[in-house]
Design a protein around this motif. Structure first.
Motif, PDB file in Angstrom:
ATOM      1  N   LYS A  24      20.314  14.325   7.434  1.00 45.48           N
ATOM      2  CA  LYS A  24      19.062  14.210   8.183  1.00 45.48           C
ATOM      3  C   LYS A  24      18.929  15.261   9.263  1.00 45.48           C
ATOM      4  O   LYS A  24      17.828  15.507   9.766  1.00 45.48           O
ATOM      5  CB  LYS A  24      18.933  12.804   8.780  1.00 45.48           C
ATOM      6  N   ASN A  25      20.031  15.882   9.628  1.00 43.80           N
ATOM      7  CA  ASN A  25      19.978  16.960  10.603  1.00 43.80           C
ATOM      8  C   ASN A  25      19.958  18.345   9.955  1.00 43.80           C
ATOM      9  O   ASN A  25      20.200  19.349  10.612  1.00 43.80           O
ATOM     10  CB  ASN A  25      21.149  16.847  11.579  1.00 43.80           C
ATOM     11  N   GLY A  26      19.655  18.363   8.661  1.00 44.55           N
ATOM     12  CA  GLY A  26      19.434  19.641   7.990  1.00 44.55           C
ATOM     13  C   GLY A  26      20.684  20.370   7.551  1.00 44.55           C
ATOM     14  O   GLY A  26      20.619  21.542   7.170  1.00 44.55           O
ATOM     15  N   ILE A  27      21.836  19.702   7.587  1.00 47.65           N
ATOM     16  CA  ILE A  27      23.080  20.361   7.203  1.00 47.65           C
ATOM     17  C   ILE A  27      23.230  20.352   5.689  1.00 47.65           C
ATOM     18  O   ILE A  27      22.962  19.350   5.026  1.00 47.65           O
ATOM     19  CB  ILE A  27      24.288  19.665   7.866  1.00 47.65           C
ATOM     20  N   HIS A  28      23.663  21.477   5.137  1.00 44.10           N
ATOM     21  CA  HIS A  28      23.935  21.602   3.706  1.00 44.10           C
ATOM     22  C   HIS A  28      25.407  21.259   3.489  1.00 44.10           C
ATOM     23  O   HIS A  28      26.282  21.810   4.158  1.00 44.10           O
ATOM     24  CB  HIS A  28      23.637  23.015   3.225  1.00 44.10           C
ATOM     25  N   ILE A  29      25.666  20.364   2.570  1.00 45.20           N
ATOM     26  CA  ILE A  29      27.020  19.849   2.360  1.00 45.20           C
ATOM     27  C   ILE A  29      27.585  20.403   1.063  1.00 45.20           C
ATOM     28  O   ILE A  29      26.982  20.281  -0.002  1.00 45.20           O
ATOM     29  CB  ILE A  29      27.005  18.311   2.344  1.00 45.20           C
ATOM     30  N   GLN A  30      28.756  21.015   1.181  1.00 42.31           N
ATOM     31  CA  GLN A  30      29.392  21.630   0.012  1.00 42.31           C
ATOM     32  C   GLN A  30      30.891  21.360   0.027  1.00 42.31           C
ATOM     33  O   GLN A  30      31.424  20.844   1.010  1.00 42.31           O
ATOM     34  CB  GLN A  30      29.092  23.125  -0.031  1.00 42.31           C
ATOM     35  N   ASP A  31      31.554  21.683  -1.045  1.00 40.28           N
ATOM     36  CA  ASP A  31      32.974  21.379  -1.210  1.00 40.28           C
ATOM     37  C   ASP A  31      33.801  22.417  -0.475  1.00 40.28           C
ATOM     38  O   ASP A  31      34.350  23.346  -1.070  1.00 40.28           O
ATOM     39  CB  ASP A  31      33.318  21.348  -2.703  1.00 40.28           C
ATOM     40  N   TYR A  32      33.871  22.244   0.847  1.00 39.55           N
ATOM     41  CA  TYR A  32      34.548  23.250   1.666  1.00 39.55           C
ATOM     42  C   TYR A  32      35.155  22.591   2.892  1.00 39.55           C
ATOM     43  O   TYR A  32      34.461  21.974   3.695  1.00 39.55           O
ATOM     44  CB  TYR A  32      33.549  24.331   2.102  1.00 39.55           C
ATOM     45  N   ARG A  33      36.449  22.698   3.027  1.00 41.30           N
ATOM     46  CA  ARG A  33      37.192  22.267   4.196  1.00 41.30           C
ATOM     47  C   ARG A  33      36.778  20.887   4.699  1.00 41.30           C
ATOM     48  O   ARG A  33      36.937  19.901   4.000  1.00 41.30           O
ATOM     49  CB  ARG A  33      37.075  23.334   5.290  1.00 41.30           C
ATOM     50  N   THR A  34      36.217  20.822   5.901  1.00 39.07           N
ATOM     51  CA  THR A  34      35.920  19.534   6.509  1.00 39.07           C
ATOM     52  C   THR A  34      34.819  18.771   5.792  1.00 39.07           C
ATOM     53  O   THR A  34      34.649  17.565   6.023  1.00 39.07           O
ATOM     54  CB  THR A  34      35.507  19.709   7.990  1.00 39.07           C
ATOM     55  N   GLN A  35      34.078  19.438   4.912  1.00 35.15           N
ATOM     56  CA  GLN A  35      33.009  18.757   4.190  1.00 35.15           C
ATOM     57  C   GLN A  35      33.455  18.207   2.839  1.00 35.15           C
ATOM     58  O   GLN A  35      32.695  17.495   2.191  1.00 35.15           O
ATOM     59  CB  GLN A  35      31.833  19.721   3.951  1.00 35.15           C
ATOM     60  N   THR A  36      34.658  18.508   2.427  1.00 34.80           N
ATOM     61  CA  THR A  36      35.092  18.158   1.075  1.00 34.80           C
ATOM     62  C   THR A  36      34.967  16.665   0.791  1.00 34.80           C
ATOM     63  O   THR A  36      34.497  16.253  -0.275  1.00 34.80           O
ATOM     64  CB  THR A  36      36.543  18.617   0.846  1.00 34.80           C
ATOM     65  N   GLU A  37      35.349  15.847   1.735  1.00 35.68           N
ATOM     66  CA  GLU A  37      35.333  14.402   1.499  1.00 35.68           C
ATOM     67  C   GLU A  37      33.911  13.863   1.381  1.00 35.68           C
ATOM     68  O   GLU A  37      33.601  13.079   0.477  1.00 35.68           O
ATOM     69  CB  GLU A  37      36.081  13.678   2.620  1.00 35.68           C
ATOM     70  N   ILE A  38      33.028  14.275   2.297  1.00 36.54           N
ATOM     71  CA  ILE A  38      31.654  13.762   2.217  1.00 36.54           C
ATOM     72  C   ILE A  38      30.908  14.391   1.044  1.00 36.54           C
ATOM     73  O   ILE A  38      30.014  13.766   0.463  1.00 36.54           O
ATOM     74  CB  ILE A  38      30.883  13.937   3.542  1.00 36.54           C
ATOM     75  N   PHE A  39      31.281  15.614   0.675  1.00 33.30           N
ATOM     76  CA  PHE A  39      30.722  16.209  -0.537  1.00 33.30           C
ATOM     77  C   PHE A  39      31.063  15.351  -1.747  1.00 33.30           C
ATOM     78  O   PHE A  39      30.208  15.057  -2.592  1.00 33.30           O
ATOM     79  CB  PHE A  39      31.257  17.631  -0.730  1.00 33.30           C
ATOM     80  N   GLY A  40      32.332  14.946  -1.850  1.00 36.54           N
ATOM     81  CA  GLY A  40      32.759  14.126  -2.979  1.00 36.54           C
ATOM     82  C   GLY A  40      32.023  12.800  -3.027  1.00 36.54           C
ATOM     83  O   GLY A  40      31.671  12.312  -4.107  1.00 36.54           O
ATOM     84  N   PHE A  41      31.768  12.207  -1.853  1.00 36.10           N
ATOM     85  CA  PHE A  41      31.045  10.938  -1.795  1.00 36.10           C
ATOM     86  C   PHE A  41      29.626  11.099  -2.352  1.00 36.10           C
ATOM     87  O   PHE A  41      29.163  10.281  -3.153  1.00 36.10           O
ATOM     88  CB  PHE A  41      30.993  10.430  -0.359  1.00 36.10           C
ATOM     89  N   ILE A  42      28.933  12.160  -1.919  1.00 41.14           N
ATOM     90  CA  ILE A  42      27.574  12.390  -2.436  1.00 41.14           C
ATOM     91  C   ILE A  42      27.623  12.690  -3.926  1.00 41.14           C
ATOM     92  O   ILE A  42      26.794  12.188  -4.697  1.00 41.14           O
ATOM     93  CB  ILE A  42      26.886  13.551  -1.689  1.00 41.14           C
ATOM     94  N   ASN A  43      28.576  13.490  -4.330  1.00 42.70           N
ATOM     95  CA  ASN A  43      28.661  13.891  -5.732  1.00 42.70           C
ATOM     96  C   ASN A  43      28.834  12.677  -6.643  1.00 42.70           C
ATOM     97  O   ASN A  43      28.249  12.616  -7.734  1.00 42.70           O
ATOM     98  CB  ASN A  43      29.829  14.862  -5.905  1.00 42.70           C
TER      99      ASN A  43
END
Length: 214
Positions: free
Chosen positions: A25-44
């Protein structure tokens, strides 16, 4: 169970969904990279359910771009209205930052300067390596900011570039390690949205230069 809420029964929903929701909601793009890996997997894992959730409950579009290792997720606020997102969470890229994005894309992907990896080098290239386009760049940035052309100088453009790159960091288009940055897959959203401008950027900037001279 409502398909739009199925993601809530995922074993990690209680721990991760608030982080995912805040970021998207804050406009962040989430991808499979470092600190985003876990939340990326959840969305995926829950993409179809979450896509319905944001559409049905907020009237906004959860979308994805790229493929395999370059996949990323984002809320496509440009697809329609921002629905029920509060004003404080609405994320807009100022026009001058979009123009800096065009220049960054041109330098790296069109002109092939793949070694470009610091803001100071990018600033220097705009000042020194694009003499023919520089008047058009400065003029179009002045227009975007509604400044007078005479107010746009090297120092001001350097500041716009630095601010734009920091904004790109915030939304996940680039990542920094110290002074060095890497361009992320999600940066490719820019040519998808503004492909006509980017593909004709030299002509566009030369027209701006000629308009000033005429």
């Amino acid at each position: 169970m409502n398909e739009a809420l199925k993601f809530l029964i995922h074993e990690d929903a209680a721990r991760l969904f608030s982080k995912v929701d805040y970021a998207l909601k804050n406009g962040i793009h989430i991808q499979d990279y470092r600190t985003q890996t876990e939340i990326f997997g959840f969305i995926n894992e829950n993409f179809q359910s979450m896509r319905l959730y944001y559409q049905e409950y907020f009237g906004i579009v959860l979308d994805q771009g790229g493929e395999t290792v370059e996949k990323y997720f984002f809320i496509d606020f440009m697809a329609q209205s921002r629905g029920g997102i509060p004003d404080d969470n609405r994320h807009f890229l100022p026009n001058e930052y979009v123009i800096i994005g065009f220049l960054l894309f041109k330098v790296i992907y069109i002109d092939g300067y793949i070694e470009l990896n610091t803001v100071s080098r990018f600033q220097r290239m705009v000042r020194l390596d694009y003499e023919e386009l520089k008047p058009g760049i400065y003029r179009i940035l002045a227009k975007a900011r509604r400044d007078k052309n005479t107010q746009m100088d090297d120092e001001r453009v350097d500041k716009i570039i630095a601010d734009a790159m920091d904004e790109f960091r915030k939304i996940g288009w680039i990542v920094f390690e110290g002074e060095v940055f890497d361009v992320m897959p999600s940066f490719q959203r820019l040519p998808k949205i503004y492909g006509d401008y980017i593909n004709n950027i030299e002509s566009w900037l030369k027209e701006e230069k000629n308009e000033k001279l005429s």
